[in-house]
Design a protein around this motif. Sequence first.
Motif, PDB file in Angstrom:
ATOM      1  N   LEU A 207     -11.333 -12.624  -4.329  1.00 25.30           N
ATOM      2  CA  LEU A 207     -12.572 -11.945  -4.094  1.00 25.30           C
ATOM      3  C   LEU A 207     -12.078 -11.071  -2.705  1.00 25.30           C
ATOM      4  N   VAL A 208     -11.677 -11.405  -2.195  1.00 28.14           N
ATOM      5  CA  VAL A 208     -11.663 -10.077  -0.828  1.00 28.14           C
ATOM      6  C   VAL A 208     -10.978  -9.447  -1.356  1.00 28.14           C
ATOM      7  N   PHE A 209      -9.506  -9.779  -0.954  1.00 28.65           N
ATOM      8  CA  PHE A 209      -8.338  -9.872  -1.651  1.00 28.65           C
ATOM      9  C   PHE A 209      -8.672  -7.697  -2.993  1.00 28.65           C
ATOM     10  N   CYS A 210      -9.365  -8.543  -4.318  1.00 30.94           N
ATOM     11  CA  CYS A 210      -9.615  -8.034  -5.003  1.00 30.94           C
ATOM     12  C   CYS A 210     -10.186  -6.488  -4.495  1.00 30.94           C
ATOM     13  N   ALA A 211     -10.901  -6.514  -4.092  1.00 27.39           N
ATOM     14  CA  ALA A 211     -12.154  -6.275  -3.086  1.00 27.39           C
ATOM     15  C   ALA A 211     -11.756  -4.698  -2.680  1.00 27.39           C
ATOM     16  N   GLY A 212     -10.847  -6.401  -1.551  1.00 27.17           N
ATOM     17  CA  GLY A 212      -9.970  -4.307  -0.789  1.00 27.17           C
ATOM     18  C   GLY A 212      -8.689  -3.984  -0.633  1.00 27.17           C
ATOM     19  N   ILE A 213      -8.344  -4.010  -1.997  1.00 24.81           N
ATOM     20  CA  ILE A 213      -7.792  -2.964  -2.681  1.00 24.81           C
ATOM     21  C   ILE A 213      -7.708  -1.417  -3.463  1.00 24.81           C
ATOM     22  N   PHE A 214      -8.896  -1.220  -3.196  1.00 28.30           N
ATOM     23  CA  PHE A 214      -9.525  -0.093  -3.938  1.00 28.30           C
ATOM     24  C   PHE A 214      -9.721   1.136  -2.822  1.00 28.30           C
ATOM     25  N   TRP A 215      -9.810   0.783  -1.230  1.00 23.41           N
ATOM     26  CA  TRP A 215      -9.320   2.015  -0.220  1.00 23.41           C
ATOM     27  C   TRP A 215      -8.422   1.871  -0.110  1.00 23.41           C
ATOM     28  N   LEU A 216      -6.953   1.464  -0.682  1.00 19.88           N
ATOM     29  CA  LEU A 216      -5.623   1.406  -0.194  1.00 19.88           C
ATOM     30  C   LEU A 216      -5.095   2.625  -0.954  1.00 19.88           C
ATOM     31  N   SER A 217      -4.102   3.621  -0.416  1.00 21.88           N
ATOM     32  CA  SER A 217      -3.407   4.691  -1.039  1.00 21.88           C
ATOM     33  C   SER A 217      -2.579   4.298  -1.792  1.00 21.88           C
ATOM     34  N   PRO A 220       4.385   5.377  -1.184  1.00 22.89           N
ATOM     35  CA  PRO A 220       4.976   7.546  -0.899  1.00 22.89           C
ATOM     36  C   PRO A 220       6.450   7.528  -2.156  1.00 22.89           C
ATOM     37  N   ARG A 221       7.184   6.149  -2.246  1.00 25.19           N
ATOM     38  CA  ARG A 221       8.556   6.240  -2.272  1.00 25.19           C
ATOM     39  C   ARG A 221       7.976   5.941  -4.161  1.00 25.19           C
ATOM     40  N   TRP A 222       6.849   5.720  -4.357  1.00 24.90           N
ATOM     41  CA  TRP A 222       6.628   5.049  -6.076  1.00 24.90           C
ATOM     42  C   TRP A 222       6.414   6.850  -6.531  1.00 24.90           C
ATOM     43  N   LEU A 223       5.309   7.128  -5.699  1.00 28.02           N
ATOM     44  CA  LEU A 223       4.906   8.016  -5.940  1.00 28.02           C
ATOM     45  C   LEU A 223       5.363   9.388  -5.917  1.00 28.02           C
ATOM     46  N   VAL A 224       6.826   9.845  -5.216  1.00 26.31           N
ATOM     47  CA  VAL A 224       7.969   9.999  -5.356  1.00 26.31           C
ATOM     48  C   VAL A 224       8.574  10.239  -6.477  1.00 26.31           C
ATOM     49  N   ARG A 225       9.200   9.468  -7.309  1.00 24.45           N
ATOM     50  CA  ARG A 225       9.631   8.759  -7.904  1.00 24.45           C
ATOM     51  C   ARG A 225       8.355   9.256  -9.539  1.00 24.45           C
ATOM     52  N   ARG A 226       7.299   9.195  -9.336  1.00 27.03           N
ATOM     53  CA  ARG A 226       6.895   9.591 -10.554  1.00 27.03           C
ATOM     54  C   ARG A 226       6.569  11.721 -10.520  1.00 27.03           C
ATOM     55  N   GLY A 227       7.048  11.995  -9.594  1.00 27.16           N
ATOM     56  CA  GLY A 227       7.010  13.714  -9.719  1.00 27.16           C
ATOM     57  C   GLY A 227       5.655  13.854  -8.678  1.00 27.16           C
ATOM     58  N   ARG A 228       5.064  13.120  -7.997  1.00 18.95           N
ATOM     59  CA  ARG A 228       3.367  12.875  -7.653  1.00 18.95           C
ATOM     60  C   ARG A 228       3.551  13.151  -6.755  1.00 18.95           C
ATOM     61  N   VAL A 229       4.850  14.831  -6.038  1.00 18.67           N
ATOM     62  CA  VAL A 229       4.782  14.600  -4.794  1.00 18.67           C
ATOM     63  C   VAL A 229       3.876  15.126  -3.332  1.00 18.67           C
ATOM     64  N   ASP A 230       2.526  15.964  -3.792  1.00 25.63           N
ATOM     65  CA  ASP A 230       1.665  16.029  -3.420  1.00 25.63           C
ATOM     66  C   ASP A 230       0.948  14.748  -2.832  1.00 25.63           C
ATOM     67  N   ASP A 231       0.757  13.785  -3.793  1.00 22.88           N
ATOM     68  CA  ASP A 231       0.077  12.563  -3.657  1.00 22.88           C
ATOM     69  C   ASP A 231       0.689  11.761  -1.987  1.00 22.88           C
ATOM     70  N   ALA A 232       2.519  11.544  -2.620  1.00 25.26           N
ATOM     71  CA  ALA A 232       3.096  11.074  -1.131  1.00 25.26           C
ATOM     72  C   ALA A 232       2.808  11.723   0.312  1.00 25.26           C
ATOM     73  N   ARG A 233       2.297  13.004   0.243  1.00 26.34           N
ATOM     74  CA  ARG A 233       2.422  13.715   1.433  1.00 26.34           C
ATOM     75  C   ARG A 233       0.840  12.874   2.102  1.00 26.34           C
ATOM     76  N   ARG A 234      -0.034  12.673   0.941  1.00 32.65           N
ATOM     77  CA  ARG A 234      -1.243  12.726   1.354  1.00 32.65           C
ATOM     78  C   ARG A 234      -1.359  10.856   1.538  1.00 32.65           C
ATOM     79  N   SER A 235      -0.585  10.117   1.264  1.00 35.06           N
ATOM     80  CA  SER A 235      -0.502   9.033   1.285  1.00 35.06           C
ATOM     81  C   SER A 235       0.226   8.730   3.163  1.00 35.06           C
ATOM     82  N   LEU A 236       1.122   9.131   2.878  1.00 34.70           N
ATOM     83  CA  LEU A 236       1.853   9.459   4.246  1.00 34.70           C
ATOM     84  C   LEU A 236       1.487   9.836   5.510  1.00 34.70           C
TER      85      LEU A 236
END
Length: 595
Positions: A207-217, A220-236
């Motif tokens: 339960l703790v693991f499931c709840a904690g994931i919501f605050w992770l970014s 960035p490499r997955w975001l770049v492959r999806r063309g979401r460069v601005d989101d990748a920049r915020r993640s970095l």
Amino acid sequence: MTASTAPRWPVRYLLFIGGLGGLLYGIDIGIIAGALPYLEATASQAWQLSSQQLGFVVAAVLLGSVLSSLFAGMVADLIGRRGAMLLAGVLFTASIPIMALASGYTPLLLGRLLQGISGGLIGVVVPLYLAEVLSPERRGRGAAMFQLLLTIGLVLAALIGLYHAQTVDAAAETVRSLPLAQQAQELFAVKDHAWRTIFWSCLTPGLVFCAGIFWLSESPRWLVRRGRVDDARRSLLRVLPAAEVEPTLARIQAPESSGTNGRRDPLLSRRYVVPFVLACVVLACTQATGINSVLAYAVNILNQAGLSGSVANGADVAIKLLNAVMTVVALLLVDRKGRKFLLMLGSGGICVALLAAATLFFQAERGRADVQPQLQAAASGDGLHLVLDEAQWQRLTDGIDSEGRPMQLTISYAYGDFTNVRALRSDNLIDRELRIDRAGTVQPDSVIGAFFRTLHLNPFADPAGAAHAPLRIEQARIGPVPTPAHGWAVAACILVFVAFFAVGPGVCVWLALSELMPNRIRSNGMSIALLINQFVSTTIAAIFLPTVGHYGYASMFLFWAACTFVFFLVAAFWLPETKGRSLEEIEARFATRQR
């Protein structure tokens, strides 16, 4: 860039949640060790489970990992690394009530299978996520944190098992004054409650693991492959100093646009074959050391070696604690000494420890007497029923010098292709009779088995062929239970084994999995590599009980030692050093070698 200038708390939180995934993975592997003796004592009686079915219950987690590992990369590519981690947490949490409330073999197996599917996702996605998010200076620490929390999960599972072992031992002392039949009934209820409570205790971390994931970014490499460069920049920006974000983003984008025209290269392209095969070999060799089976069957192994009851559970806790302590040592060494050195050191030490344990078991097993003819002669009709009172034990052990020690009888028997193994001790209150019958050994055909038979394939035992087959006692050996000194010597060998594993393969295997794979095949390549890893682990776990029952523990430890020697050779002669290099630099090095 220096690690000290990077944002601290977001990185620490990321390491904590990633490590918590390792905790769930460790619980997946370790929780069955404490539950198995009580599950075996109660479920085999109430549900007529054979040793093969118990082996499947143990191996179901690993089988589930095999199944999910095959698709984990595609899932991580489809819904993102963070989404795949959340899915893994939900499956783990859902598996707990299914196991703890099981009223038969099928729901218990289903729960363990779900737990394994969760573990397979975690084993691929969490190291993948940590490798793609963390800087080269922190990547080794991230993998070590995953392994550290994994070992803490094993310790937690062992402590839970120890607590319930002491509870069961206390109950056994309390009921000694009762009539024999009532003793068995009371102990049955206590042991049934013990294994169910052990499973329930795993619910909170999920339960703790499931709840904690919501605050992770997101990665960035997955975001770049999806063309979401601005989101990748915020993640970095959450894990790197601001001055390093744009150069890092440029390095990530370069492989995506250089020479590929937007197309994904095949997994076995010439440029990817060497790193892919190396990662697969390292992961297969890691499991071929027998580590998961040693951890899962630790209490059983130590029982057979001469330690009994809560003493074996206490030694199991010591094994898991040492695993955690040595993982902290690995945490300090992995980014200093490098992956190659630690793998060579770890595999060499493991090999020596396994050979020592095999020698000890060989000395203990060679003095056992063969009572197969007596038991085959005692078989009547389709079964065998012996009341194992003191007089019967004396008849079976006639001429054996036990020096006052309790005796142990190990029987391997079969109806057609269906085999089973039983181990009974003269000092165990539950082992007061030996009952073998067809109903408890020959199981109905499963859906999978029936399907394969329609294809004229027969990978499973055929119930039709065993329906009228006679009882065949394949092997029956009896001898004194080894001394506690022998049990502690075996425990010492396992402690050395676990210490060297924690320092070497325990941490470095996750780095090999994530670092050796090139960016464009990393998710699917890691899935296939972990699939091979879990297939080896599942196979070893599934054959463990039948193998040690028929051939003895020495043969199993010798096999693991031979596989570990191969591991040492691979680490020494073929594995490159990846310490301090970015993922893109590692990929470029392999590409240069193949030109």
